[in-house]
Design a protein around this motif. Structure first.
Motif, PDB file in Angstrom:
ATOM      1  N   PHE A 181      78.993  69.901 -10.032  1.00  0.00           N
ATOM      2  CA  PHE A 181      80.240  69.163  -9.809  1.00  0.00           C
ATOM      3  C   PHE A 181      81.483  70.042  -9.909  1.00  0.00           C
ATOM      4  O   PHE A 181      82.317  70.059  -9.009  1.00  0.00           O
TER       5      PHE A 181
ATOM      6  N   PHE B  95      78.659  63.888  -1.885  1.00  0.00           N
ATOM      7  CA  PHE B  95      78.413  63.206  -3.165  1.00  0.00           C
ATOM      8  C   PHE B  95      77.367  62.118  -3.007  1.00  0.00           C
ATOM      9  O   PHE B  95      76.458  62.005  -3.830  1.00  0.00           O
TER      10      PHE B  95
ATOM     11  N   ALA C 198      74.540  62.864 -11.091  1.00  0.00           N
ATOM     12  CA  ALA C 198      75.669  62.122 -11.672  1.00  0.00           C
ATOM     13  C   ALA C 198      75.210  61.209 -12.804  1.00  0.00           C
ATOM     14  O   ALA C 198      75.900  61.070 -13.828  1.00  0.00           O
TER      15      ALA C 198
ATOM     16  N   ASN D 203      86.004  64.209  -9.391  1.00  0.00           N
ATOM     17  CA  ASN D 203      85.019  64.652  -8.407  1.00  0.00           C
ATOM     18  C   ASN D 203      85.464  64.293  -6.989  1.00  0.00           C
ATOM     19  O   ASN D 203      86.548  64.638  -6.578  1.00  0.00           O
TER      20      ASN D 203
END
Length: 496
Positions: free
Chosen positions: A139, A150, A159, A450
């Motif tokens: 990240f 993502f 994540a 992010n």
């Protein structure tokens, strides 16, 4: 012929991105509205005292060194560093806890409080280190150009490993029971302008980085880093224009063509903007299509980090009784203090940080004297329910001094001041274009981190790039230097 890059702002990220691009063969010119390099990593000299104006703690020294190593230089020739231990003192009323990054020393300190909490501390380090590796590798060090970068099975799996939905406070309380130790481990989220009460638990990586990698001091203070980057950039053939405010990023058909200074177009092949992203997208990008989703209305609605009120005090003595260069003085009720910062109230009992660079480098103050840098986290201007004026400054001075007088060595602090200067949220806004006076830029909430955070490559304009604390990956000097690396690499990728 070399392609040209215009960099707006000689802040840490502007300088670091300029160095990378100049070294890679571009012809780079930096335009800076102030007369010194560094942006918020600036310096104040007054009455024989020298102060860092903004950042003061060196964490993750390898990231600082990389800026010089990438150009084939020895960092020691530019930024001589020395490790600081104990890292700092934490004051709770009349009680002082010394915090070390030496495992033997910190074990003894925590065992004096509780064996159970020492076991919990080791559990916390293991858990957060595992999450840090995931964050670092997947990240922090990469851009998110497209949603698919993502939203794919691999990244969503990574994540979930970050466990970001918990708060920093709550996460630490699972491991540590003593309230003082909890606060020592959680308050550092304020380094990036977010409250540990609701900041994602991932930001408890900040104290972990201190314990595992230490805190360091650069001779001459943090501004040495800015001056060293300026020196390297010039050695590589780069050009710096000081006292030159950029009025506009000139865009034609959603492509950056250069900048406007004093009403004149200065053309360039690429533009790298290190001005604070919310300020830049609102005031420097005037083409509506190029703004994309970042309309003026959206910029105003975004969440901003806290601000800081900083006092720079020249003192007529050395503080031999104060052991450490870095000192954190906690409010009696830290939860209430944090609540007030982020809801805009006047702080009745502020927590604050006292830094004495002259303890490590005597050249920063006249012989036999110390300079005090005292930082109080306060509300940003969009949240604050009160105005900043002389009365506000006096109010906070009084509260800080009353608290300092209870600490050994500072009993007569008010009588010992021979020089004083201040930075308020208004000054951060006016001098450094920090939007809403928010020193750390956009808050790193889940919806502003992010892929949700402004990225290095402009989404709706070609040949325009952004870097700095309001862009991905976020605030804090090592992270800002990482943003510079990402932005330079994104520009070079497009140029290929």
């Amino acid at each position: 012929m070399k392609k040209t890059v215009t960099v707006i702002g000689a802040g840490a990220a502007g300088l670091a991105s300029a160095i990378r691009l100049q070294h890679a063969g571009y012809n780079v010119t930096i335009y800076e509205k102030e007369s010194l390099p560094g942006g918020k990593m600036n310096q104040l000299t007054k009455d024989g005292y020298t102060f860092d104006m903004g950042p003061s703690l060196v964490m993750m020294p390898d990231i600082y060194k990389e800026v010089f190593e990438v150009a084939g230089r020895n960092p020691e020739d530019y930024i001589p560093m020395q490790r600081v231990d104990p890292m700092y003192s934490a004051f709770f009323g009349d009680e002082e806890i010394n915090v070390s990054s030496d495992l033997t020393k910190i074990t003894q300190e925590i065992e004096n409080i509780s064996d159970e909490d020492m076991a919990g501390f080791l559990g916390y380090l293991k858990d957060i280190y595992e999450r840090y590796i995931v964050a670092r590798d997947h990240f922090i060090q990469r851009p998110f150009r497209n949603p698919s970068d993502f939203y794919n099975p691999f990244m969503i799996h990574q994540a979930l490993k970050l466990k970001t939905f918990d708060s920093a406070n709550h996460s630490i309380a699972k491991y540590i029971k003593d309230k003082r130790l909890q606060q020592i481990l959680s308050f550092q989220t304020l380094y990036i302008g977010v409250s540990p009460k609701n900041g994602p638990s991932l930001y408890t990586i900040i104290p972990m980085i201190e314990y595992l990698y230490g805190i360091w001091f650069i001779k001459g203070g943090m501004h040495t880093m800015a001056k060293a980057m300026e020196r390297l950039f010039k050695e590589l053939g780069g050009t710096l224009q000081y006292n030159t405010a950029v009025e506009e990023i000139v865009i034609d058909q959603q492509e950056a063509k250069g900048i406007q200074v004093n009403g004149q177009l200065i053309p360039s092949d690429y533009v790298m903007c290190n001005a604070d992203f919310p300020y830049a997208i609102k005031h420097l990008v005037k083409d509506q299509k190029a703004k994309g989703k970042y309309t003026d209305k959206k910029v105003d609605k975004m969440k901003y980090s806290c601000s800081c009120f900083i006092m720079y005090l020249g003192m007529n003595k050395k503080y031999e009784d104060v052991k450490n260069m870095h000192n954190f003085v906690f409010a009696e009720d830290l939860d209430e203090n944090l609540e007030d910062i982020f809801s805009g109230e006047v702080l009745s009992d502020p927590s604050f940080y006292v830094y004495m660079g002259s303890k490590m480098d005597a050249d920063l103050a006249p012989e036999g004297k110390d300079g005090l840098y005292i930082l109080i986290p306060v509300s940003d201007l969009s949240t604050s329910k009160y105005e900043w004026n002389e009365d506000t400054i006096e109010y906070y001075k009084k509260r800080v001094f009353n608290k300092l007088k209870t600490i050994n060595g500072f009993e007569n602090i008010e009588q010992e001041i021979v020089s004083e200067s201040y930075m308020t949220p208004n000054d951060w806004r006016d001098q450094f274009n920090a939007y809403n006076g928010a020193c750390f830029g956009l808050q790193p909430t889940l919806t502003q981190s992010n892929h949700f955070r402004p990225q290095a490559k402009a989404k709706n304009c070609e040949k325009l790039y952004f870097t700095g604390s309001s862009t991905h990956p976020g605030a804090g000097v090592p992270i800002v230097l990482t943003s510079a690396k990402i932005a330079a690499e994104e520009l070079m990728l497009d140029d290929k």
